[in-house]
Design a protein around this motif. Structure first.
Motif, mmCIF file in Angstrom:
data_model
loop_
_atom_site.group_PDB
_atom_site.id
_atom_site.type_symbol
_atom_site.label_atom_id
_atom_site.label_comp_id
_atom_site.label_asym_id
_atom_site.label_seq_id
_atom_site.Cartn_x
_atom_site.Cartn_y
_atom_site.Cartn_z
ATOM 1 N N ILE A 1 0.831 -1.208 0.000
ATOM 2 C CA ILE A 1 0.000 0.000 0.000
ATOM 3 C C ILE A 1 0.867 1.260 0.000
ATOM 4 N N PHE A 2 1.920 1.273 0.824
ATOM 5 C CA PHE A 2 2.792 2.441 0.877
ATOM 6 C C PHE A 2 3.498 2.662 -0.456
ATOM 7 N N ALA A 3 3.874 1.559 -1.132
ATOM 8 C CA ALA A 3 4.524 1.671 -2.436
ATOM 9 C C ALA A 3 3.573 2.299 -3.458
ATOM 10 N N SER A 4 2.302 1.941 -3.375
ATOM 11 C CA SER A 4 1.313 2.545 -4.269
ATOM 12 C C SER A 4 1.149 4.029 -3.963
ATOM 13 N N THR A 5 1.038 4.353 -2.675
ATOM 14 C CA THR A 5 0.768 5.729 -2.256
ATOM 15 C C THR A 5 1.928 6.669 -2.548
ATOM 16 N N ILE B 1 -8.547 13.699 -16.359
ATOM 17 C CA ILE B 1 -7.188 13.312 -15.950
ATOM 18 C C ILE B 1 -7.195 12.682 -14.564
ATOM 19 N N CYS B 2 -7.938 13.271 -13.631
ATOM 20 C CA CYS B 2 -8.050 12.688 -12.284
ATOM 21 C C CYS B 2 -8.654 11.286 -12.356
ATOM 22 N N GLY B 3 -9.702 11.133 -13.181
ATOM 23 C CA GLY B 3 -10.344 9.833 -13.331
ATOM 24 C C GLY B 3 -9.429 8.796 -13.946
ATOM 25 N N VAL B 4 -8.616 9.203 -14.925
ATOM 26 C CA VAL B 4 -7.692 8.273 -15.581
ATOM 27 C C VAL B 4 -6.640 7.779 -14.600
ATOM 28 N N ILE B 5 -6.051 8.686 -13.831
ATOM 29 C CA ILE B 5 -5.023 8.286 -12.861
ATOM 30 C C ILE B 5 -5.605 7.348 -11.814
ATOM 31 N N LEU B 6 -6.790 7.686 -11.298
ATOM 32 C CA LEU B 6 -7.435 6.820 -10.304
ATOM 33 C C LEU B 6 -7.736 5.446 -10.886
ATOM 34 N N ALA B 7 -8.246 5.379 -12.114
ATOM 35 C CA ALA B 7 -8.593 4.103 -12.739
ATOM 36 C C ALA B 7 -7.353 3.236 -12.935
ATOM 37 N N ILE B 8 -6.258 3.824 -13.394
ATOM 38 C CA ILE B 8 -5.025 3.059 -13.601
ATOM 39 C C ILE B 8 -4.541 2.453 -12.294
ATOM 40 N N VAL B 9 -4.549 3.248 -11.226
ATOM 41 C CA VAL B 9 -4.080 2.758 -9.929
ATOM 42 C C VAL B 9 -4.992 1.651 -9.405
ATOM 43 N N MET B 10 -6.305 1.845 -9.446
ATOM 44 C CA MET B 10 -7.234 0.855 -8.889
ATOM 45 C C MET B 10 -7.183 -0.465 -9.659
ATOM 46 N N VAL B 11 -7.155 -0.399 -10.978
ATOM 47 C CA VAL B 11 -7.080 -1.627 -11.777
ATOM 48 C C VAL B 11 -5.740 -2.309 -11.557
ATOM 49 N N GLY B 12 -4.663 -1.515 -11.531
ATOM 50 C CA GLY B 12 -3.341 -2.082 -11.306
ATOM 51 C C GLY B 12 -3.218 -2.771 -9.958
#
Length: 333
Positions: free
Chosen positions: A75-79, A242-253
């Protein structure tokens, strides 16, 4: 019904108040000596907020959760690693659609810690590992007091053109305004926590009230500097995408990575909700300290939009997770 219930609980009321502050600042911005006095009052509210957060946090929960180090490290690595990498990587692609200051706001989102209350709440709704979520989200905010200023200095300081971020002064300000009240709250926990349990509305008022004060003060300053003359409807639309794209990439990843690394479903839920979210409660006070002299309203606008998007998406996703079969029976809440 699950989706609407989740959204009403975690989105509607506070979002309405948040955008009311933006509207209020747009119509009646605070100015002059009143603005200076208002800023001092906001500083006091922020210090009180972190004092109460320190009093709320259980040391036993931290010690218990630390043992699940593999999940927390992920989680910390993601954040603090994945998000900044994405922010820097997408800069040549996304910045032409925004102003440079707004993209600094995107980079600021990427170096913030996770949320606390909503991460835990959504994990609970989705039937994830709530104890691990409590520990991870809380530790993320504590570490964020130190890591976010460092990351701002590394990734944002070099992007600022005229007025640089004073990292040393910002670090001292964060220590005295955020960390010291937090530690005092921990030290006074035995006396303060019973009052918090007896009057939970007190924490909610301070928590949300301090955020609303910061938003009103920041947008008042931005309106006085001509915010809405600089930010058009097309830029707002691009910023939302742009905010939605970044959030989607992180959540799917995070979803697929947690499965590939062998985490169970409960841990996957915790990773997705804690690793993909960014704090508004800590982000606004830190922005006020870290970006003195910068157009703060422009810088926090991406964070406010990102916050609303993550609440909507996580509300829908939590309801979907909650319906998964348990012992062969689909759960309906």
């Amino acid at each position: 019904m699950n989706i609407f219930k989740s959204l009403r609980t975690f989105f509607d009321n506070f979002t309405i108040l948040l955008f009311m502050m933006v509207l209020l600042a747009s119509l009646w911005p605070v100015q002059g000596q009143a603005a200076a006095a208002f800023n001092h009052f906001t500083d006091i509210a922020i210090a009180l907020l972190f004092f109460l957060h320190g009093a709320k946090l259980s040391r036993e929960a931290i010690i218990q959760g630390i043992t699940h180090w593999r999940l927390h490290l992920f989680i910390f690595a993601s954040t603090f690693v994945l998000f900044p990498i994405l922010g820097l990587m997408f800069r040549p692609i996304f910045e032409p659609f925004l102003t440079p200051t707004l993209y600094l706001g995107i980079l600021y989102i990427c170096v913030l810690p996770s949320t606390v209350q909503s991460s835990i709440a959504f994990t609970s709704v989705a039937r994830g590992n709530v104890a691990a979520a409590m520990c991870s989200a809380s530790l993320s905010n504590i570490l964020g007091m130190f890591l976010t200023p460092v990351l701002v200095g590394l990734f944002i300081h070099s992007q600022a053109s005229q007025q640089d971020v004073n990292s040393t002064q910002a670090a001292f300000s964060i220590v005295f305004m955020l960390l010291v009240p937090f530690v005092l709250g921990q030290l006074c926990r035995s006396k303060v926590f019973p009052l918090i349990q007896r009057y939970p509305i007190m924490v909610k008022v301070v928590d949300q009230g301090s955020i609303l004060l910061v938003v009103y003060a920041a947008f008042s300053e931005a309106i006085n500097e001509g915010l809405w003359q600089q930010v058009s409807g097309s830029i707002l639309f691009a910023l939302t995408i742009i905010c939605g794209v970044i959030l989607a990439i992180v959540m799917v990843g995070l979803t697929y990575a947690s499965r590939a690394l062998g985490f169970n479903k409960e841990d996957e839920i915790t990773i997705v909700f804690c690793g993909s979210k960014k704090t508004l409660a800590s982000g606004l006070p830190m922005a006020k300290i870290l970006f003195v002299g910068h157009p703060i309203g422009m810088l926090i606008l991406p964070l406010i939009l990102f916050h609303q998007i993550q609440l909507v998406v996580c509300g829908i996703l939590a309801a979907r997770y909650a319906k998964r079969p348990e012992n062969g029976v689909t759960t309906e809440q």
